[in-house]
Design a protein around this motif. Structure first.
Motif, PDB file in Angstrom:
ATOM      1  N   LEU A 191       1.682   5.795 -12.673  1.00  0.00           N
ATOM      2  CA  LEU A 191       2.643   6.298 -11.701  1.00  0.00           C
ATOM      3  C   LEU A 191       2.960   5.245 -10.648  1.00  0.00           C
ATOM      4  O   LEU A 191       4.109   5.024 -10.282  1.00  0.00           O
ATOM      5  CB  LEU A 191       2.090   7.557 -11.031  1.00  0.00           C
ATOM      6  CG  LEU A 191       2.952   8.210  -9.952  1.00  0.00           C
ATOM      7  CD1 LEU A 191       4.295   8.620 -10.528  1.00  0.00           C
ATOM      8  CD2 LEU A 191       2.247   9.399  -9.348  1.00  0.00           C
ATOM      9  N   SER A 194       5.171   2.744 -11.976  1.00  0.00           N
ATOM     10  CA  SER A 194       6.490   3.245 -12.342  1.00  0.00           C
ATOM     11  C   SER A 194       7.295   3.741 -11.154  1.00  0.00           C
ATOM     12  O   SER A 194       8.468   4.033 -11.278  1.00  0.00           O
ATOM     13  CB  SER A 194       6.344   4.397 -13.357  1.00  0.00           C
ATOM     14  OG  SER A 194       5.619   3.976 -14.481  1.00  0.00           O
ATOM     15  N   THR A 195       6.645   3.881  -9.976  1.00  0.00           N
ATOM     16  CA  THR A 195       7.325   4.458  -8.822  1.00  0.00           C
ATOM     17  C   THR A 195       7.129   3.589  -7.589  1.00  0.00           C
ATOM     18  O   THR A 195       6.679   4.055  -6.555  1.00  0.00           O
ATOM     19  CB  THR A 195       6.797   5.874  -8.548  1.00  0.00           C
ATOM     20  OG1 THR A 195       5.382   5.761  -8.291  1.00  0.00           O
ATOM     21  CG2 THR A 195       7.004   6.785  -9.714  1.00  0.00           C
ATOM     22  N   TYR A 223      12.637   6.763  -9.762  1.00  0.00           N
ATOM     23  CA  TYR A 223      11.517   6.642 -10.710  1.00  0.00           C
ATOM     24  C   TYR A 223      11.997   5.844 -11.916  1.00  0.00           C
ATOM     25  O   TYR A 223      13.195   5.785 -12.209  1.00  0.00           O
ATOM     26  CB  TYR A 223      11.052   8.010 -11.193  1.00  0.00           C
ATOM     27  CG  TYR A 223      10.100   8.739 -10.269  1.00  0.00           C
ATOM     28  CD1 TYR A 223       9.866   8.313  -8.966  1.00  0.00           C
ATOM     29  CD2 TYR A 223       9.436   9.878 -10.703  1.00  0.00           C
ATOM     30  CE1 TYR A 223       9.007   8.993  -8.128  1.00  0.00           C
ATOM     31  CE2 TYR A 223       8.564  10.568  -9.872  1.00  0.00           C
ATOM     32  CZ  TYR A 223       8.355  10.124  -8.587  1.00  0.00           C
ATOM     33  OH  TYR A 223       7.499  10.794  -7.764  1.00  0.00           O
ATOM     34  N   TYR A 227       8.650   6.487 -16.997  1.00  0.00           N
ATOM     35  CA  TYR A 227       7.804   7.549 -16.469  1.00  0.00           C
ATOM     36  C   TYR A 227       8.496   8.909 -16.594  1.00  0.00           C
ATOM     37  O   TYR A 227       7.848   9.930 -16.885  1.00  0.00           O
ATOM     38  CB  TYR A 227       7.443   7.283 -15.014  1.00  0.00           C
ATOM     39  CG  TYR A 227       6.429   8.277 -14.490  1.00  0.00           C
ATOM     40  CD1 TYR A 227       5.126   8.274 -14.978  1.00  0.00           C
ATOM     41  CD2 TYR A 227       6.779   9.227 -13.551  1.00  0.00           C
ATOM     42  CE1 TYR A 227       4.199   9.195 -14.535  1.00  0.00           C
ATOM     43  CE2 TYR A 227       5.845  10.149 -13.090  1.00  0.00           C
ATOM     44  CZ  TYR A 227       4.557  10.126 -13.591  1.00  0.00           C
ATOM     45  OH  TYR A 227       3.643  11.049 -13.152  1.00  0.00           O
ATOM     46  N   CYS A 228       9.804   8.945 -16.397  1.00  0.00           N
ATOM     47  CA  CYS A 228      10.543  10.195 -16.565  1.00  0.00           C
ATOM     48  C   CYS A 228      10.461  10.691 -18.008  1.00  0.00           C
ATOM     49  O   CYS A 228      10.317  11.890 -18.259  1.00  0.00           O
ATOM     50  CB  CYS A 228      12.001  10.001 -16.151  1.00  0.00           C
ATOM     51  SG  CYS A 228      12.226   9.799 -14.370  1.00  0.00           S
ATOM     52  N   HIS A 284       4.122  13.016  -5.956  1.00  0.00           N
ATOM     53  CA  HIS A 284       5.545  13.332  -5.864  1.00  0.00           C
ATOM     54  C   HIS A 284       5.784  14.445  -4.843  1.00  0.00           C
ATOM     55  O   HIS A 284       6.709  14.368  -4.027  1.00  0.00           O
ATOM     56  CB  HIS A 284       6.070  13.770  -7.234  1.00  0.00           C
ATOM     57  CG  HIS A 284       7.520  14.161  -7.225  1.00  0.00           C
ATOM     58  ND1 HIS A 284       8.531  13.261  -7.002  1.00  0.00           N
ATOM     59  CD2 HIS A 284       8.126  15.361  -7.387  1.00  0.00           C
ATOM     60  CE1 HIS A 284       9.704  13.884  -7.042  1.00  0.00           C
ATOM     61  NE2 HIS A 284       9.476  15.166  -7.263  1.00  0.00           N
ATOM     62  N   GLY A 397      15.610   9.393 -13.547  1.00  0.00           N
ATOM     63  CA  GLY A 397      14.932   8.742 -12.437  1.00  0.00           C
ATOM     64  C   GLY A 397      15.685   8.836 -11.130  1.00  0.00           C
ATOM     65  O   GLY A 397      15.188   8.399 -10.094  1.00  0.00           O
TER      66      GLY A 397
END
Length: 437
Positions: A191, A194-195, A223, A227-228, A284, A397
């Motif tokens: 995460l 990816s974020t 995002y 990851y999505c 999140h 994302g």
């Protein structure tokens, strides 16, 4: 923590931190100054940074938690008290102080369990503890696990095992917690990779200006697509292979709209309180960038009330333009597209600027419609605003923030399916249990 020299200002502290970037005392001093200027979120971040370098994690966390509580930042205070417990899970006073904060937040059930644990720790010299005292450890252990606090839950579980070393139930819980902790850390690393989205001050101000002007704002590439895709595959599998409404053991629950026998939104399925099922999504739900934007927009602190996953199948009808039931007070919705979304697969749609049309909003509550019962518009009411209707088409994302006091809807799902993460923000802390019954 050292006492603060009243002549310190932000600049001098910043210079000192630059010279000694690993000094916990400097971060604590900065946190105190920020609190004096009512900058609670920045103070919370500064305290957390100081705790990273502190040699006395428990005492530092307790003191910072107390300062946040005195400033009225109860949610942040509870986070710091939990951090103290993670450092020292046998400290009865830490349980008691956390319980006091949770009681103030309305979490009386967990507060009572914490008080029972504090008492059982103080009486631990007794050779045998009552069964209900052991149960309070297990209850808190499960509560922490649902919140994704696996390391702390493991420590509490080990305390329970010391009380009942032959308990198969506790041993089984500990093994499950170890597995969840490893999995959560692996996913959290993914995460973070990816974020890594960050906002500059200029970008933040630009987004806020657009938000105030239009009633919604689109932040692309929030995002990563990868990851999505991971989230979408995982969550779609749960929804499409579970054909009944389900209450998950972790506290999340799945609801299919078609089982309510309604025409509008019949193709919609939702998993409510998703972070309880996938603890890595705590990041999140409590995203500081989003919290900053929605709070700055509203002019007061805003809190996430319910994070859910929504899966839309093909449907002929979705709810028409409406305002949400708390439109007369600040209420913000965030939507994260987990896949590319265009006109064919039901994008979010907003009447630009309608959040500023107070007559249009109030007519839904003070005219022909009973308060909170019917906040939808007719096509005739919407027709004068046809040129302001904006379907928000965007890539996977993309993040949308919307003032749902303005007229909005989701367009019908014509092809395929659509997956999103959604949550509401309001000005009171604590979860709401939508569609629980």
């Amino acid at each position: 923590m050292n006492s603060i020299d009243k002549n310190f200002d932000f600049t001098s502290i910043a210079v000192k931190i630059k010279e000694s970037p690993c000094s916990s005392d400097l971060y604590f001093q900065l946190g105190r100054i920020l609190l004096k200027h009512n900058k609670t979120q920045q103070a919370f971040q500064s305290f957390n940074k100081g705790l990273e370098y502190s040699r006395n994690c428990k005492d530092g966390s307790l003191e910072c938690a107390g300062l946040m509580a005195e400033a009225g930042a109860l949610v942040e205070s509870s986070e710091l008290y939990r951090n103290a417990l993670a450092c020292s899970p046998s400290d009865s006073q830490a349980y008691r102080r956390l319980g006091e904060v949770l009681q103030a937040l309305g979490e009386s059930g967990e507060a009572a369990a914490l008080e029972a644990i504090a008492q059982s720790i103080e009486q631990s010299h007794q050779p045998i503890l009552a069964a209900h005292q052991l149960e309070t450890y297990i209850t808190l252990c499960d509560s922490l696990a649902r919140q994704g606090r696996f390391d702390c839950a493991l420590k509490i579980g080990k305390l329970a095992l010391n009380i009942a070393p032959e308990s198969i139930e506790i041993r089984s819980r500990l093994e499950k917690l170890k597995s969840q902790s490893i999995s959560s850390k692996d996913i959290s690393r993914e995460l973070k990779l990816s974020t890594s989205y960050q906002l500059t001050e200029t970008e933040c101000n630009e987004y806020l200006q657009s938000f105030h002007q239009d009633g919604f704002v689109l932040i692309p590439n929030y995002y990563s697509r990868e990851y999505c895709q991971y989230l979408r595959q995982k969550l779609e599998k749960i929804v499409t292979t579970t054909h009944t409404n389900v209450n998950f053991l972790e506290g999340a629950y799945l609801r299919h709209q078609k089982l309510r026998r309604v025409s509008a939104d019949a193709g919609v399925s939702r998993i409510y309180h998703l972070e309880r099922l996938l603890p890595e999504l705590e990041a999140h739900k409590f995203d500081p960038i989003v919290a900053r934007l929605v709070s700055s927009y509203s002019g007061r602190p805003m809190y996430s009330k319910n994070l859910w996953y929504q899966y839309n199948q093909v449907s002929k009808e979705t709810r028409y333009f409406h305002v949400d039931m708390f439109a007369l007070r600040s209420q913000i919705k965030s939507i994260l597209y987990l896949q590319d979304t265009g006109l064919e697969n039901g994008p979010f749609c907003y009447i630009q600027g309608s959040h500023r049309n107070t007559d249009l909003i109030r007519s839904k509550f003070y005219s022909t419609n009973p308060p909170g019962q019917n906040s939808g518009y007719t096509p005739e009411e919407v027709e004068p605003f046809a040129d302001a209707i904006i379907p928000v088409e965007a890539k996977a994302g993309s993040l949308i923030l919307a003032d749902v006091g303005g007229a909005h809807r989701g367009l019908p799902q014509k092809l395929g399916s659509r997956s999103i993460l959604m949550q509401y923000f309001m000005d009171t802390p604590g979860d709401i249990e939508d569609e629980k019954e």
